[in-house]
Design a protein around this motif. Structure first.
Motif, PDB file in Angstrom:
ATOM      1  N   ASP A  18       0.869  -1.104  -0.036  1.00  0.00           N
ATOM      2  CA  ASP A  18      -0.200   0.098  -0.024  1.00  0.00           C
ATOM      3  C   ASP A  18       0.805   1.189   0.108  1.00  0.00           C
ATOM      4  N   HIS A  19       1.795   1.361  -0.763  1.00  0.00           N
ATOM      5  CA  HIS A  19       3.029   2.154  -0.900  1.00  0.00           C
ATOM      6  C   HIS A  19       3.480   2.214  -2.246  1.00  0.00           C
ATOM      7  N   ASP A  20       4.708   3.099  -2.567  1.00  0.00           N
ATOM      8  CA  ASP A  20       5.334   3.009  -3.475  1.00  0.00           C
ATOM      9  C   ASP A  20       6.886   2.885  -3.342  1.00  0.00           C
ATOM     10  N   GLU A  21       7.180   2.183  -2.179  1.00  0.00           N
ATOM     11  CA  GLU A  21       8.477   2.024  -1.739  1.00  0.00           C
ATOM     12  C   GLU A  21       8.998   0.387  -2.281  1.00  0.00           C
ATOM     13  N   PRO A  22      10.308   0.182  -2.263  1.00  0.00           N
ATOM     14  CA  PRO A  22      10.690  -1.131  -2.760  1.00  0.00           C
ATOM     15  C   PRO A  22      10.172  -2.152  -1.656  1.00  0.00           C
ATOM     16  N   GLY A  23       9.916  -3.386  -1.931  1.00  0.00           N
ATOM     17  CA  GLY A  23       9.422  -4.217  -1.050  1.00  0.00           C
ATOM     18  C   GLY A  23       8.985  -5.666  -1.628  1.00  0.00           C
ATOM     19  N   VAL A  24       8.368  -6.677  -0.757  1.00  0.00           N
ATOM     20  CA  VAL A  24       7.944  -7.689  -0.971  1.00  0.00           C
ATOM     21  C   VAL A  24       6.557  -8.062  -0.508  1.00  0.00           C
ATOM     22  N   ILE A  25       5.598  -8.476  -1.444  1.00  0.00           N
ATOM     23  CA  ILE A  25       4.348  -9.007  -0.799  1.00  0.00           C
ATOM     24  C   ILE A  25       4.294 -10.665  -1.286  1.00  0.00           C
ATOM     25  N   VAL A  26       3.576 -11.157  -0.337  1.00  0.00           N
ATOM     26  CA  VAL A  26       3.401 -12.801  -0.538  1.00  0.00           C
ATOM     27  C   VAL A  26       1.983 -13.166  -0.230  1.00  0.00           C
ATOM     28  N   ALA A  27       1.442 -14.271  -0.989  1.00  0.00           N
ATOM     29  CA  ALA A  27       0.304 -14.764  -0.836  1.00  0.00           C
ATOM     30  C   ALA A  27       0.312 -16.259  -1.168  1.00  0.00           C
ATOM     31  N   GLU A  28      -0.757 -17.014  -0.447  1.00  0.00           N
ATOM     32  CA  GLU A  28      -1.018 -18.321  -0.719  1.00  0.00           C
ATOM     33  C   GLU A  28      -1.923 -18.473  -1.896  1.00  0.00           C
ATOM     34  N   ILE A  29      -1.432 -19.140  -2.782  1.00  0.00           N
ATOM     35  CA  ILE A  29      -2.337 -19.344  -4.080  1.00  0.00           C
ATOM     36  C   ILE A  29      -2.909 -20.897  -4.104  1.00  0.00           C
ATOM     37  N   ASP A  30      -4.123 -21.152  -4.193  1.00  0.00           N
ATOM     38  CA  ASP A  30      -4.842 -22.379  -4.321  1.00  0.00           C
ATOM     39  C   ASP A  30      -5.582 -22.369  -5.750  1.00  0.00           C
ATOM     40  N   THR A  31      -4.989 -22.874  -6.861  1.00  0.00           N
ATOM     41  CA  THR A  31      -5.503 -22.620  -8.074  1.00  0.00           C
ATOM     42  C   THR A  31      -6.942 -23.535  -8.007  1.00  0.00           C
ATOM     43  N   ALA A  32      -7.153 -24.249  -7.203  1.00  0.00           N
ATOM     44  CA  ALA A  32      -8.618 -24.769  -7.030  1.00  0.00           C
ATOM     45  C   ALA A  32      -9.603 -23.763  -6.865  1.00  0.00           C
ATOM     46  N   LEU A  33      -9.313 -22.496  -6.513  1.00  0.00           N
ATOM     47  CA  LEU A  33     -10.268 -21.686  -6.444  1.00  0.00           C
ATOM     48  C   LEU A  33     -10.659 -21.078  -7.451  1.00  0.00           C
ATOM     49  N   SER A  34      -9.759 -21.082  -8.602  1.00  0.00           N
ATOM     50  CA  SER A  34      -9.956 -20.603 -10.006  1.00  0.00           C
ATOM     51  C   SER A  34     -11.108 -21.394 -10.560  1.00  0.00           C
ATOM     52  N   ALA A  35     -11.101 -22.805 -10.305  1.00  0.00           N
ATOM     53  CA  ALA A  35     -12.038 -23.766 -10.806  1.00  0.00           C
ATOM     54  C   ALA A  35     -13.372 -23.514 -10.131  1.00  0.00           C
ATOM     55  N   ALA A  36     -13.178 -23.371  -8.963  1.00  0.00           N
ATOM     56  CA  ALA A  36     -14.579 -22.994  -7.978  1.00  0.00           C
ATOM     57  C   ALA A  36     -15.272 -21.807  -8.396  1.00  0.00           C
ATOM     58  N   ALA A  37     -14.507 -20.821  -8.769  1.00  0.00           N
ATOM     59  CA  ALA A  37     -15.134 -19.507  -9.288  1.00  0.00           C
ATOM     60  C   ALA A  37     -15.635 -19.685 -10.588  1.00  0.00           C
ATOM     61  N   ARG A  38     -14.998 -20.381 -11.383  1.00  0.00           N
ATOM     62  CA  ARG A  38     -15.776 -20.588 -12.781  1.00  0.00           C
ATOM     63  C   ARG A  38     -16.708 -21.487 -12.817  1.00  0.00           C
ATOM     64  N   GLY A  39     -16.794 -22.407 -11.764  1.00  0.00           N
ATOM     65  CA  GLY A  39     -18.105 -23.164 -11.599  1.00  0.00           C
ATOM     66  C   GLY A  39     -19.320 -22.301 -11.098  1.00  0.00           C
ATOM     67  N   LYS A  40     -19.006 -21.231 -10.329  1.00  0.00           N
ATOM     68  CA  LYS A  40     -20.293 -20.505  -9.779  1.00  0.00           C
ATOM     69  C   LYS A  40     -20.612 -19.587 -10.812  1.00  0.00           C
ATOM     70  N   ILE A  41     -20.001 -18.793 -11.542  1.00  0.00           N
ATOM     71  CA  ILE A  41     -20.196 -18.215 -12.737  1.00  0.00           C
ATOM     72  C   ILE A  41     -19.425 -18.523 -13.803  1.00  0.00           C
ATOM     73  N   PRO A  42     -19.791 -19.467 -14.752  1.00  0.00           N
ATOM     74  CA  PRO A  42     -19.218 -20.042 -15.699  1.00  0.00           C
ATOM     75  C   PRO A  42     -19.246 -19.040 -16.986  1.00  0.00           C
ATOM     76  N   ASN A  43     -18.993 -17.830 -17.128  1.00  0.00           N
ATOM     77  CA  ASN A  43     -18.895 -16.854 -18.047  1.00  0.00           C
ATOM     78  C   ASN A  43     -18.085 -17.251 -19.353  1.00  0.00           C
ATOM     79  N   LEU A  44     -16.953 -17.822 -18.945  1.00  0.00           N
ATOM     80  CA  LEU A  44     -16.100 -18.509 -19.854  1.00  0.00           C
ATOM     81  C   LEU A  44     -16.939 -19.349 -20.907  1.00  0.00           C
ATOM     82  N   LYS A  45     -17.837 -20.265 -20.246  1.00  0.00           N
ATOM     83  CA  LYS A  45     -18.549 -21.387 -21.058  1.00  0.00           C
ATOM     84  C   LYS A  45     -19.939 -20.716 -21.880  1.00  0.00           C
ATOM     85  N   ASN A  46     -20.474 -19.518 -21.065  1.00  0.00           N
ATOM     86  CA  ASN A  46     -21.830 -19.019 -21.247  1.00  0.00           C
ATOM     87  C   ASN A  46     -21.368 -17.785 -22.488  1.00  0.00           C
TER      88      ASN A  46
END
Length: 289
Positions: A239-267
């Motif tokens: 939340d600034h413009d200084e050099p630094g590092v941000i980190v997050a845990e990614i679970d790509t299963a959440l992508s499949a879940a989101a696309r299952g709820k709103i399948p706009n790619l298919k629709n």
């Protein structure tokens, strides 16, 4: 494997590639120390050089590029994927490409992407940019198959062209990227909404490392490196413009879940655009009579 730790490193690259490589190395090591197995740097990691003559002195071919060599060494030593958001590379035809590099844990370049959309704009307060005067645009979207994700590439201004990321999502990308050197003016207005919109409309994670602050060549960038989940939730942000590092845990299963709820790619449906002209003198709905 669907889970991994992603990091975006925020920089303030100057005109000296050697100094930038040293800063890059320190930040990559910090990210790896926080458990990241995928580390992304901003657009123009290698150097931010506005002067045309200085660009010729600072940049070279991919096989001789200091940033590419530094990233390869670190990826191999740390056993991680390193995504150089972009750096300027001299192509075989002598023209410059604004090029992303993906390095494997073996230190090999396994994917490259040349920025497709050139930042040719005229902003308020006399701020004007003509990226096409310095760089040759790319012509091919890229999706890389990693052990833990399918990674779609973009760079900075590309984020304003949703068709690029839609094509990558349709090709299987569940993580999309737009490492950037957003101007402060455009970043304050549009950065967050664009990042979240690309994630939401594609049901994909969005990871965008950014340049931030006032650079040696006089430009000013917005910072605010960001990682967004497929539902549009901001998982991590500088939340600034200084050099630094941000980190997050990614679970790509959440992508499949989101696309299952709103399948706009298919629709999505094919459609045509019609053009009509209202007749002269035709009354407008709601107009006073």
């Amino acid at each position: 494997m669907s889970k991994f730790t992603a990091a975006a490193i925020q920089m303030r690259s100057g005109v000296d590639p050697k100094k930038n490589a040293e800063t890059f190395e320190a930040l990559v090591r910090e990210a790896a120390g926080k458990g990241a197995t995928y580390v992304q740097s901003p657009e123009m990691t290698g150097a931010m050089v506005r002067d045309a003559e200085a660009r010729q002195a600072a940049f070279t071919t991919q096989d001789k590029d200091l940033m590419a060599a530094t990233a390869a060494r670190l990826a191999r030593e740390l056993g991680i994927f390193i995504h150089v958001g972009s750096t300027a590379i001299v192509r075989e035809d002598g023209k410059l490409a604004n090029r992303a590099l993906l390095l494997s844990p073996q230190g090999r370049i396994v994917a490259t992407y040349d920025k497709i959309h050139m930042f040719d704009v005229d902003l308020d307060n006399g701020e004007s940019w003509r990226e096409s005067s310095a760089y040759e645009p790319g012509t091919q979207a890229v999706v890389a198959d990693l052990p833990f994700a399918k990674l779609g590439f973009g760079i900075c201004y590309d984020v304003r062209f949703p068709q690029l990321f839609r094509a990558e999502a349709l090709a299987g990308a569940n993580v999309i990227t737009a490492p950037a050197a957003f101007t402060r003016q455009t970043g304050e207005a549009h950065w967050h909404v664009l990042q979240r919109a690309r994630a939401i409309e594609n049901g994909a994670f969005m990871i965008s490392a950014a340049q931030g602050g006032r650079h040696e060549d006089g430009r000013e960038t917005f910072g605010h490196s960001i990682i967004v989940d497929p539902w549009g939730k901001v998982l991590a942000e500088a939340d600034h413009d200084e050099p630094g590092v941000i980190v997050a845990e990614i679970d790509t299963a959440l992508s499949a879940a989101a696309r299952g709820k709103i399948p706009n790619l298919k629709n999505a449906r094919e459609f045509s655009v019609g053009s009509v002209t209202a007749g002269e003198g035709e009354p407008l709905r709601g107009a006073a009579s």
